[in-house]
Design a protein around this motif. Sequence first.
Motif, short mmCIF file in Angstrom:
data_model
loop_
_atom_site.label_atom_id
_atom_site.label_comp_id
_atom_site.label_asym_id
_atom_site.label_seq_id
_atom_site.Cartn_x
_atom_site.Cartn_y
_atom_site.Cartn_z
N LEU A 147 -12.65 11.21 0.32
CA LEU A 147 -14.15 10.60 -0.15
C LEU A 147 -15.27 10.98 -1.26
O LEU A 147 -15.55 9.92 -1.46
N ASP A 148 -14.53 12.28 -0.79
CA ASP A 148 -15.32 12.70 -2.74
C ASP A 148 -14.55 12.29 -3.58
O ASP A 148 -15.52 11.69 -4.61
N LEU A 149 -13.52 12.14 -4.12
CA LEU A 149 -12.92 11.49 -4.48
C LEU A 149 -13.74 10.11 -4.69
O LEU A 149 -13.84 9.73 -6.32
N LEU A 150 -13.59 9.60 -4.09
CA LEU A 150 -13.65 7.95 -3.79
C LEU A 150 -15.31 8.00 -5.23
O LEU A 150 -15.58 6.85 -5.83
N ARG A 151 -15.95 8.91 -3.99
CA ARG A 151 -17.65 8.62 -4.52
C ARG A 151 -17.99 8.93 -5.69
O ARG A 151 -17.91 8.37 -7.20
N ASP A 152 -17.09 10.52 -6.62
CA ASP A 152 -16.65 10.49 -7.99
C ASP A 152 -16.26 9.81 -8.95
O ASP A 152 -16.86 9.63 -9.84
N LEU A 153 -15.25 8.92 -8.17
CA LEU A 153 -14.25 8.01 -9.78
C LEU A 153 -15.20 6.96 -9.63
O LEU A 153 -15.76 5.86 -10.40
N GLN A 154 -16.50 6.38 -8.22
CA GLN A 154 -17.55 5.22 -8.19
C GLN A 154 -18.49 5.13 -9.27
O GLN A 154 -18.65 4.73 -10.30
N ALA A 155 -18.81 6.72 -9.35
CA ALA A 155 -19.82 6.91 -10.88
C ALA A 155 -19.16 6.77 -11.53
O ALA A 155 -19.73 5.89 -12.25
N GLU A 156 -17.90 7.57 -11.77
CA GLU A 156 -17.21 7.77 -13.35
C GLU A 156 -16.65 6.16 -13.66
O GLU A 156 -17.01 6.18 -15.30
N SER A 187 -8.75 0.01 -14.60
CA SER A 187 -10.01 -0.48 -14.34
C SER A 187 -10.50 -1.48 -13.87
O SER A 187 -11.28 -2.55 -14.77
N PRO A 188 -10.61 -1.65 -12.63
CA PRO A 188 -11.13 -2.53 -11.61
C PRO A 188 -12.27 -2.74 -11.91
O PRO A 188 -13.23 -1.68 -11.56
N ARG A 189 -13.47 -4.30 -11.43
CA ARG A 189 -14.52 -3.81 -10.95
C ARG A 189 -15.12 -4.06 -9.92
O ARG A 189 -16.34 -3.70 -9.50
N LEU A 190 -14.06 -4.47 -9.28
CA LEU A 190 -13.98 -4.56 -7.92
C LEU A 190 -13.24 -3.62 -6.69
O LEU A 190 -11.61 -3.63 -7.22
N LEU A 191 -12.99 -2.54 -5.81
CA LEU A 191 -12.22 -1.74 -5.32
C LEU A 191 -12.36 -2.62 -3.66
O LEU A 191 -13.34 -2.42 -3.29
N LEU A 192 -11.33 -2.52 -3.16
CA LEU A 192 -11.21 -2.99 -1.76
C LEU A 192 -10.36 -1.90 -1.10
O LEU A 192 -9.42 -2.43 -1.35
N ALA A 193 -11.49 -1.18 -0.28
CA ALA A 193 -10.63 -0.83 0.26
C ALA A 193 -10.59 -0.59 1.33
O ALA A 193 -11.48 -0.32 2.82
N ASP A 194 -9.12 -0.54 2.17
CA ASP A 194 -9.28 -0.95 3.98
C ASP A 194 -8.56 0.67 4.77
O ASP A 194 -7.72 0.71 4.78
N GLU A 195 -9.68 0.79 5.00
CA GLU A 195 -9.27 1.86 6.58
C GLU A 195 -8.88 3.04 5.17
O GLU A 195 -7.73 3.65 5.36
N PRO A 196 -9.51 3.12 3.89
CA PRO A 196 -8.68 4.06 3.41
C PRO A 196 -8.21 5.56 3.45
O PRO A 196 -7.13 6.37 3.56
N THR A 197 -8.86 5.51 4.65
CA THR A 197 -8.62 7.50 4.78
C THR A 197 -8.58 7.24 6.48
O THR A 197 -8.51 8.62 7.13
N LEU A 204 -3.48 9.45 -12.41
CA LEU A 204 -2.97 10.81 -11.36
C LEU A 204 -3.70 12.14 -11.12
O LEU A 204 -4.31 12.42 -10.55
N GLY A 205 -4.31 12.11 -12.64
CA GLY A 205 -4.91 14.10 -12.44
C GLY A 205 -6.46 13.76 -12.18
O GLY A 205 -7.03 14.68 -11.59
N ARG A 206 -6.68 12.56 -12.78
CA ARG A 206 -8.05 12.36 -11.92
C ARG A 206 -8.47 12.08 -10.60
O ARG A 206 -8.91 12.22 -10.35
N VAL A 207 -7.18 11.77 -10.09
CA VAL A 207 -7.20 11.04 -8.57
C VAL A 207 -6.85 12.80 -8.37
O VAL A 207 -6.34 12.90 -6.65
N GLY A 208 -6.77 13.85 -8.97
CA GLY A 208 -6.83 15.22 -8.25
C GLY A 208 -5.31 16.10 -7.58
O GLY A 208 -5.01 16.55 -6.92
N ILE A 209 -4.24 15.31 -8.87
CA ILE A 209 -2.89 15.39 -8.63
C ILE A 209 -2.13 16.45 -8.99
O ILE A 209 -2.88 16.57 -10.57
N ALA A 210 -2.08 17.53 -8.58
CA ALA A 210 -2.09 18.34 -9.77
C ALA A 210 -1.13 18.47 -10.49
O ALA A 210 0.08 17.51 -9.78
N ALA A 211 -0.29 18.92 -11.73
CA ALA A 211 0.90 18.65 -12.08
C ALA A 211 1.37 17.40 -13.01
O ALA A 211 1.96 17.00 -12.18
#
Lengths: 327, 346
Positions: A196-205, A174-184, A138-145
């Motif tokens: 979208l920024d978050l997904l890009r950062d997480l993909q890099a990580e 830790s999936p190796r594949l993420l399917l995102a159907d109209e996530p935003t 939850l912390g990594r996806v940017g949820i405070a507290a």
Amino acid sequence: MAAPLLSVRNLRTVFGTGGGGIVAVDDVSFDVAPREVVGIVGESGSGKSVTALSIMGLLPQPQGRIAAGAILFEGRDLLQMPPRERRALRGGAMGMVFQEPMTSLNPVFTIGDQIVETIRQHERMGTRAARARAVDMLGRVGIAAPARRLDDYPHQLSGGMRQRVMIAMALACSPRLLLADEPTTALDVTIQAQLLDLLRDLQAEFGMAIVLITHNMGVIAEFADRVLVMYAGRMAEEAPVGRIFDAPKHPYTIGLLASTPDIVEDNVRLRTIPGTLPNLADLPPGCRFAPRCTRAIEACGAGQPPMRDFAADHRAACIRADMDAAP
Amino acid sequence: MTAAPAPTPIITVDGLAKHFPVRGGTFLNRTTGAVRAVDDVNLTIAPGETLGLVGESGCGKSTVGRLILRLIEPTAGRILFEGTDIAGLAQRELLAVRRSMQIVFQDPYSSLNPRMMVEDIILEPLYIQGARKGPETRRQAQKLLETVGLPRSAIARYPHEFSGGQRQRIGIARAIAPQPKFIVCDEAVSALDVSIQAQIVNLLQDLQQEFGLSYLFIAHDLAVVKHISDRVAVMYLGKVVEIAPKRTLYATPRHPYTQALLASIPAPHPRLRRQRARLTGELPSALAPPPGCRFNTRCPHAQDRCRSEVPELRTLAEGHQAACHFIDQIPAPAPLGGSPRNGTAP
């Protein structure tokens, strides 16, 4: 390309039974390499979401079934796999995020319960350790507290926060594949940009591959490495994202780009694709786009146009697309 | 394209406010607060002009549209239609004005009665105005359908026989039936597929040309709004924070919220991917909007004064207003088409 992580081969997905069934996905083939972001774009009835549900094994039962084809994940055909093994992959090595986070979260359990359940479904781990992992995610996806948020129910969170929870849950194992159907799609534009920024950062990580399904060419431009354009259940075009925007070959792709109002350029009048989207129960013979296509000739009605190669990684299903000239 | 405010505006909105009471207590029988959905909004729309109204969920943009048509009653403020205040009109008098003011809704599935034939759907505004059904009105219905690009034979069919785009054409035929001067388009193209959306946008523009219509075009899609509007107003939590001719607004947005909103639009081309200043945080509750400038909780430039004093709209240039205490100190954003992100564009 390295050995593909996911390989979809001649997928055909049918809804309904007997001869009257509707073919929602017809002869779709594509690969996804490790760490690659593949965007699937199309309008209503294009088959983009059904393709994702077919890959995940989440077709509505009993109406939906895969009539032909193979779906290889890391070389193994998911369609030949015992249900137990397939369940183990789903939510584990293969994660999924849906459009509507309110309907995909269970309203009567806390989000902590739901993330912990997902983790323990896939890994031998005690409740306490799983909770710690949930807080971390939850912390990594940017949820405070995050430790406090764990005990919230879905209704206590905003739409953007719920979608972050969905992403945390999808990434918890830790999936190796993420399917995102109209996530935003259901979110406001400022929240969409954050996600979208978050997904890009997480993909890099995390280094997972992403299959992103959307109707929005802007999201494709922002996010995808490679693009699959679908129309009425079939593939129209497949190419690296730069070529889709700079040198589209299929008249449908060209029309879709021209129909999108441009935020930078001023255009007096939008170019449109005439006609309406086809009814999947009553498809034209031959090329499904032909009735709306300004370049159609008689031969277009004769049979399904095969995918033709235009460049390395660039294919389009059109007998009229010019091999050399720019569109 | 810039609007000359010289002729009498078709619509003038002055100090418009709508506060929805919030019920509480054991039996929900006490008023415990108010959602200030719209707070002190001033707008004008010139004849033949399209004013775009943008903002995120809950900013009050749809409420403004409904207030102008008096589909809901304002808490305060004046609404002038061609100079006449309609905020105080009785229902009978309102009926005469309603002829000239129509609305196209977002959802073409829920805004057409499934049990009515298309003829009756599009003529209903005329029946309400006293027209009698007959061969004359039927011809009128057929002509309206042709105007919006549907076959005349559609009059005898039901909504379920049409696709989403065709239904929106029926909704538009209904709106233009009483020959209005002003139409509120409330997310009128938002639910449509891209290729169909472009057709409807073009239809709306053609009708505007043909009949000299004025539009209030409410939408969250900033690219569509830019395409269709002459001027654009940006709302945040019930207040207009910036208003300008569209080219000015998109090229040189001055309010920090407008800047953030425009920076959130996905790049139109992979070459234009860029790192942008994102808005942090989420929309505060409209039940308890922050004191002072309502944007202060998310604004990267906020100072003490922003947390206590409500900024007024100030004129920055001809037709360009923004509500920010520190408008002169806000740096200009990177142009929308510029500065590709290093090395990541394919």
